[in-house]
Design a protein around this motif. Sequence first.
Motif, PDB file in Angstrom:
ATOM      1  N   VAL A  92     -11.995   2.293  15.000  1.00  0.00           N
ATOM      2  CA  VAL A  92     -11.640   3.624  14.499  1.00  0.00           C
ATOM      3  C   VAL A  92     -10.157   3.664  14.135  1.00  0.00           C
ATOM      4  O   VAL A  92      -9.754   4.162  13.073  1.00  0.00           O
ATOM      5  CB  VAL A  92     -11.971   4.707  15.543  1.00  0.00           C
ATOM      6  N   GLU A  93      -9.316   3.104  15.023  1.00  0.00           N
ATOM      7  CA  GLU A  93      -7.880   3.080  14.747  1.00  0.00           C
ATOM      8  C   GLU A  93      -7.575   2.206  13.534  1.00  0.00           C
ATOM      9  O   GLU A  93      -6.702   2.527  12.722  1.00  0.00           O
ATOM     10  CB  GLU A  93      -7.137   2.552  15.977  1.00  0.00           C
ATOM     11  N   LEU A  94      -8.307   1.105  13.403  1.00  0.00           N
ATOM     12  CA  LEU A  94      -8.131   0.225  12.249  1.00  0.00           C
ATOM     13  C   LEU A  94      -8.487   0.963  10.960  1.00  0.00           C
ATOM     14  O   LEU A  94      -7.739   0.912   9.969  1.00  0.00           O
ATOM     15  CB  LEU A  94      -9.018  -1.023  12.399  1.00  0.00           C
ATOM     16  N   ILE A  95      -9.607   1.653  10.964  1.00  0.00           N
ATOM     17  CA  ILE A  95     -10.038   2.379   9.764  1.00  0.00           C
ATOM     18  C   ILE A  95      -9.025   3.460   9.405  1.00  0.00           C
ATOM     19  O   ILE A  95      -8.697   3.667   8.232  1.00  0.00           O
ATOM     20  CB  ILE A  95     -11.443   2.988   9.989  1.00  0.00           C
ATOM     21  N   ARG A  96      -8.495   4.144  10.432  1.00  0.00           N
ATOM     22  CA  ARG A  96      -7.485   5.170  10.168  1.00  0.00           C
ATOM     23  C   ARG A  96      -6.256   4.553   9.496  1.00  0.00           C
ATOM     24  O   ARG A  96      -5.702   5.106   8.535  1.00  0.00           O
ATOM     25  CB  ARG A  96      -7.075   5.854  11.476  1.00  0.00           C
ATOM     26  N   LEU A  97      -5.837   3.392   9.976  1.00  0.00           N
ATOM     27  CA  LEU A  97      -4.683   2.709   9.397  1.00  0.00           C
ATOM     28  C   LEU A  97      -4.942   2.326   7.944  1.00  0.00           C
ATOM     29  O   LEU A  97      -4.105   2.565   7.064  1.00  0.00           O
ATOM     30  CB  LEU A  97      -4.354   1.459  10.218  1.00  0.00           C
ATOM     31  N   ILE A  98      -6.108   1.758   7.685  1.00  0.00           N
ATOM     32  CA  ILE A  98      -6.412   1.298   6.323  1.00  0.00           C
ATOM     33  C   ILE A  98      -6.527   2.483   5.371  1.00  0.00           C
ATOM     34  O   ILE A  98      -6.020   2.441   4.234  1.00  0.00           O
ATOM     35  CB  ILE A  98      -7.703   0.461   6.302  1.00  0.00           C
ATOM     36  N   SER A 146      -4.991   5.314   5.666  1.00  0.00           N
ATOM     37  CA  SER A 146      -3.638   5.801   5.442  1.00  0.00           C
ATOM     38  C   SER A 146      -2.920   4.941   4.419  1.00  0.00           C
ATOM     39  O   SER A 146      -2.178   5.451   3.574  1.00  0.00           O
ATOM     40  CB  SER A 146      -2.856   5.808   6.765  1.00  0.00           C
ATOM     41  N   MET A 147      -3.129   3.633   4.481  1.00  0.00           N
ATOM     42  CA  MET A 147      -2.512   2.745   3.495  1.00  0.00           C
ATOM     43  C   MET A 147      -3.049   3.032   2.103  1.00  0.00           C
ATOM     44  O   MET A 147      -2.322   2.979   1.115  1.00  0.00           O
ATOM     45  CB  MET A 147      -2.747   1.289   3.874  1.00  0.00           C
ATOM     46  N   MET A 148      -4.352   3.351   2.024  1.00  0.00           N
ATOM     47  CA  MET A 148      -4.918   3.715   0.727  1.00  0.00           C
ATOM     48  C   MET A 148      -4.295   5.005   0.216  1.00  0.00           C
ATOM     49  O   MET A 148      -4.001   5.145  -0.973  1.00  0.00           O
ATOM     50  CB  MET A 148      -6.443   3.873   0.837  1.00  0.00           C
ATOM     51  N   ASP A 149      -4.083   5.951   1.136  1.00  0.00           N
ATOM     52  CA  ASP A 149      -3.431   7.207   0.749  1.00  0.00           C
ATOM     53  C   ASP A 149      -2.077   6.908   0.124  1.00  0.00           C
ATOM     54  O   ASP A 149      -1.718   7.451  -0.923  1.00  0.00           O
ATOM     55  CB  ASP A 149      -3.220   8.099   1.973  1.00  0.00           C
ATOM     56  N   MET A 150      -1.301   6.054   0.796  1.00  0.00           N
ATOM     57  CA  MET A 150       0.029   5.736   0.305  1.00  0.00           C
ATOM     58  C   MET A 150      -0.035   4.990  -1.013  1.00  0.00           C
ATOM     59  O   MET A 150       0.783   5.198  -1.907  1.00  0.00           O
ATOM     60  CB  MET A 150       0.789   4.915   1.351  1.00  0.00           C
ATOM     61  N   THR A 151      -1.037   4.125  -1.153  1.00  0.00           N
ATOM     62  CA  THR A 151      -1.190   3.392  -2.410  1.00  0.00           C
ATOM     63  C   THR A 151      -1.477   4.356  -3.549  1.00  0.00           C
ATOM     64  O   THR A 151      -0.892   4.287  -4.628  1.00  0.00           O
ATOM     65  CB  THR A 151      -2.332   2.369  -2.306  1.00  0.00           C
ATOM     66  N   GLY A 152      -2.367   5.340  -3.295  1.00  0.00           N
ATOM     67  CA  GLY A 152      -2.661   6.328  -4.326  1.00  0.00           C
ATOM     68  C   GLY A 152      -1.452   7.161  -4.665  1.00  0.00           C
ATOM     69  O   GLY A 152      -1.180   7.460  -5.820  1.00  0.00           O
ATOM     70  N   PHE A 153      -0.648   7.525  -3.636  1.00  0.00           N
ATOM     71  CA  PHE A 153       0.551   8.329  -3.897  1.00  0.00           C
ATOM     72  C   PHE A 153       1.552   7.561  -4.726  1.00  0.00           C
ATOM     73  O   PHE A 153       2.178   8.094  -5.637  1.00  0.00           O
ATOM     74  CB  PHE A 153       1.189   8.749  -2.577  1.00  0.00           C
ATOM     75  N   ALA A 154       1.725   6.264  -4.434  1.00  0.00           N
ATOM     76  CA  ALA A 154       2.718   5.464  -5.161  1.00  0.00           C
ATOM     77  C   ALA A 154       2.384   5.367  -6.633  1.00  0.00           C
ATOM     78  O   ALA A 154       3.254   5.282  -7.482  1.00  0.00           O
ATOM     79  CB  ALA A 154       2.808   4.064  -4.557  1.00  0.00           C
ATOM     80  N   VAL A 155       1.077   5.407  -6.950  1.00  0.00           N
ATOM     81  CA  VAL A 155       0.683   5.244  -8.338  1.00  0.00           C
ATOM     82  C   VAL A 155       0.596   6.561  -9.069  1.00  0.00           C
ATOM     83  O   VAL A 155       1.039   6.692 -10.201  1.00  0.00           O
ATOM     84  CB  VAL A 155      -0.685   4.514  -8.409  1.00  0.00           C
ATOM     85  N   THR A 156       0.043   7.588  -8.408  1.00  0.00           N
ATOM     86  CA  THR A 156      -0.240   8.820  -9.140  1.00  0.00           C
ATOM     87  C   THR A 156       0.512  10.033  -8.647  1.00  0.00           C
ATOM     88  O   THR A 156       0.459  11.071  -9.274  1.00  0.00           O
ATOM     89  CB  THR A 156      -1.746   9.148  -9.063  1.00  0.00           C
ATOM     90  N   GLY A 157       1.193   9.928  -7.525  1.00  0.00           N
ATOM     91  CA  GLY A 157       1.888  11.093  -7.006  1.00  0.00           C
ATOM     92  C   GLY A 157       3.013  11.533  -7.917  1.00  0.00           C
ATOM     93  O   GLY A 157       3.561  10.750  -8.679  1.00  0.00           O
ATOM     94  N   GLN A 158       3.363  12.800  -7.809  1.00  0.00           N
ATOM     95  CA  GLN A 158       4.444  13.345  -8.627  1.00  0.00           C
ATOM     96  C   GLN A 158       5.740  12.622  -8.324  1.00  0.00           C
ATOM     97  O   GLN A 158       6.126  12.459  -7.182  1.00  0.00           O
ATOM     98  CB  GLN A 158       4.606  14.831  -8.325  1.00  0.00           C
ATOM     99  N   GLN A 159       6.425  12.166  -9.341  1.00  0.00           N
ATOM    100  CA  GLN A 159       7.681  11.453  -9.139  1.00  0.00           C
ATOM    101  C   GLN A 159       8.822  12.450  -9.032  1.00  0.00           C
ATOM    102  O   GLN A 159       8.944  13.381  -9.801  1.00  0.00           O
ATOM    103  CB  GLN A 159       7.949  10.497 -10.304  1.00  0.00           C
ATOM    104  N   THR A 160       9.682  12.224  -8.054  1.00  0.00           N
ATOM    105  CA  THR A 160      10.877  13.033  -7.900  1.00  0.00           C
ATOM    106  C   THR A 160      12.032  12.095  -7.685  1.00  0.00           C
ATOM    107  O   THR A 160      11.886  10.888  -7.747  1.00  0.00           O
ATOM    108  CB  THR A 160      10.743  13.974  -6.689  1.00  0.00           C
ATOM    109  N   THR A 161      13.178  12.655  -7.413  1.00  0.00           N
ATOM    110  CA  THR A 161      14.333  11.802  -7.158  1.00  0.00           C
ATOM    111  C   THR A 161      14.065  10.860  -5.999  1.00  0.00           C
ATOM    112  O   THR A 161      14.550   9.749  -5.964  1.00  0.00           O
ATOM    113  CB  THR A 161      15.557  12.681  -6.828  1.00  0.00           C
ATOM    114  N   GLU A 162      13.257  11.308  -5.018  1.00  0.00           N
ATOM    115  CA  GLU A 162      13.043  10.493  -3.836  1.00  0.00           C
ATOM    116  C   GLU A 162      11.782   9.651  -3.918  1.00  0.00           C
ATOM    117  O   GLU A 162      11.646   8.677  -3.190  1.00  0.00           O
ATOM    118  CB  GLU A 162      12.966  11.391  -2.601  1.00  0.00           C
ATOM    119  N   ALA A 163      10.821  10.013  -4.772  1.00  0.00           N
ATOM    120  CA  ALA A 163       9.576   9.250  -4.876  1.00  0.00           C
ATOM    121  C   ALA A 163       9.743   8.173  -5.931  1.00  0.00           C
ATOM    122  O   ALA A 163       9.422   8.375  -7.090  1.00  0.00           O
ATOM    123  CB  ALA A 163       8.408  10.180  -5.235  1.00  0.00           C
TER     124      ALA A 163
END
Length: 591
Positions: A257-263, A265-282
């Motif tokens: 369960v903890e492993l799945i949560r980690l993976i 979360s990494m997918m969330d971050m991967t999606g944000f890096a590609v499609t999230g709104q870009q700002t000065t900090e992103a």
Amino acid sequence: MSKTKNGTAAPPEGGRDVLIDRLYEVAMDPGRASEMLEQWNTLVNPLRATADQQKIVLLNDSAMEEHIARADRFLERYANTLEPPNERQTLIEYFDMAAAFLIESDLTVSTANSGAQASLGVTEGAPAAALPVDQDDLPNLLKQMRNMLAGRGSNISLFRVRSSDLGHFIVFHIRRRTLQDGAQCLVVATSELAWPPAFDGILTEAFNFTQTEVEIVRMLIECCSIKDIAEQRGRSVDTIRAQIKSILAKTETRSQVELIRLILSMMDMTGFAVTGQQTTEAWSRGYTGNPDASGAAKLHTINTPDGRRLDYLTWGDPSGTPVIHLHVEIGMSRWPKSGEQAARKAGIRIITPIRAGYGNSSPLPDKTDFTRGVVDDIVHVLKAESIEKCHVVSLCADVRFAAHIEKYYPGVMQSLIAVAGTPPPDSPGEYDHMDLWQRFLLVCARYTPHLLTFTVKTGFLMARKYGQRKFLEHVYHRSPADKEQFNDPEIWEAVTTGIQICLSDTHSAHKAFTRTISEEIKGWHAEFCALEGKLPVHFINGTLDGQATMEIIEPFFRDHPWVSYELIEGAGQLLIYSHWDKVLKKIGQFR
């Protein structure tokens, strides 16, 4: 030609009426700005000589002012009809690889992405009880959602439930979120997803997984049981258990369960890096990692003596030769990834002060001398970094700010490299050599300043409505050299990331932009000439620049032999994005 009561030159009434019509058309649709510019150009050009001789402002009678004010009110109304970024929609856009949706406080679905609609049959407005979850599991899931919305228990939970109609398990990754209006909602991402592109490589790099371990993780995320994995891979259950044990050790997780949560979360971050709104900090792709190790850009914030917020960026070698980078009014605050990394290798530290009114830097008070205020802010940044002397790279007309650094703080600047540098204005006739948009802004600031704010605001709204690319291609439509650069993914990424400080869905620097243009037309030839003999000055210009055209820069170089320069054949105004190597080389020669 006639004169108004207050002595300003007036155009023929027919042309004036057409311009007024264009003002209202633009107020209703900023996309028609070019038509207004052309009509304004037709009216103002014949009157410029008279305006210069008599030192008068054109089109400045009370009736015209009233029309401009009324059109501006319409424009504000138009701006308010542009839908602001939908916070709820933004929250699930980060999960473009996963079926995701939002649950509101009344346990209904308010927003669902295409994956949730297609794979789970989730529809907006439907009750959470309609989710395709087995009836034995559904009550516990709904209870957990109620508790989380009420603030009871953890803000994050992971639920593995049986699907009622898909024939397998689904993992629900649920996170409570407080919205800007104070409402509570649940962001739900599920295991119904498409494996992100290149995610195999990300897992391998992060955890030193073997390809077999990557495939097992993927099957766990797809809710396969150990028995299912063993059967599909033709291995024993004990072998799969041993491999999962190795995966848990590498990820330092204690359970599946903890492993799945980690993976997830990494997918969330991967999606944000590609499609999230870009700002000065992103930062965009390629800029992640330890800034001190990779040369990636880093955001800093300080407070000025008068209490304003002042942001600045740094990249390159943290202990390298300091270079101030002036981002020009459109906000070109970033370089392509390869250029920023090359600065580190060259032992150069680039520092970009975010000008007052841009990004999150507080604007200067209205009555402040804008040029002096910008220069003072640059020096505040230098003091924050304990830098006494620096080199300066200016873009386009920001040569003016560089010249004033030496005026107000003599000895701070060691050299000036003007990229696509625009010389001090010699005469209003120079404007005639420029492309439409560049010419309009400067001529408007000089002859019809009361119309400048309206027009700049129109341009920013045009960018919001049609997108940055279409807007920039429109501005540079007569410069194939500049438009061609937008086709390079690395350059386009640098452009869109950098100009977020100027215009984005949530920010508009049109007021600071207007003040910059208004100051640009003022004479600063004496300040520039004062640099002679004090420090090296080098211009890097393109032969196809729509503002610093050859008709302008050739006489300038001839009349200022103490200025060194190089011309890049076929390059336009945006040459910094493709010729940053020449800038780094010249800095190396000057230090």
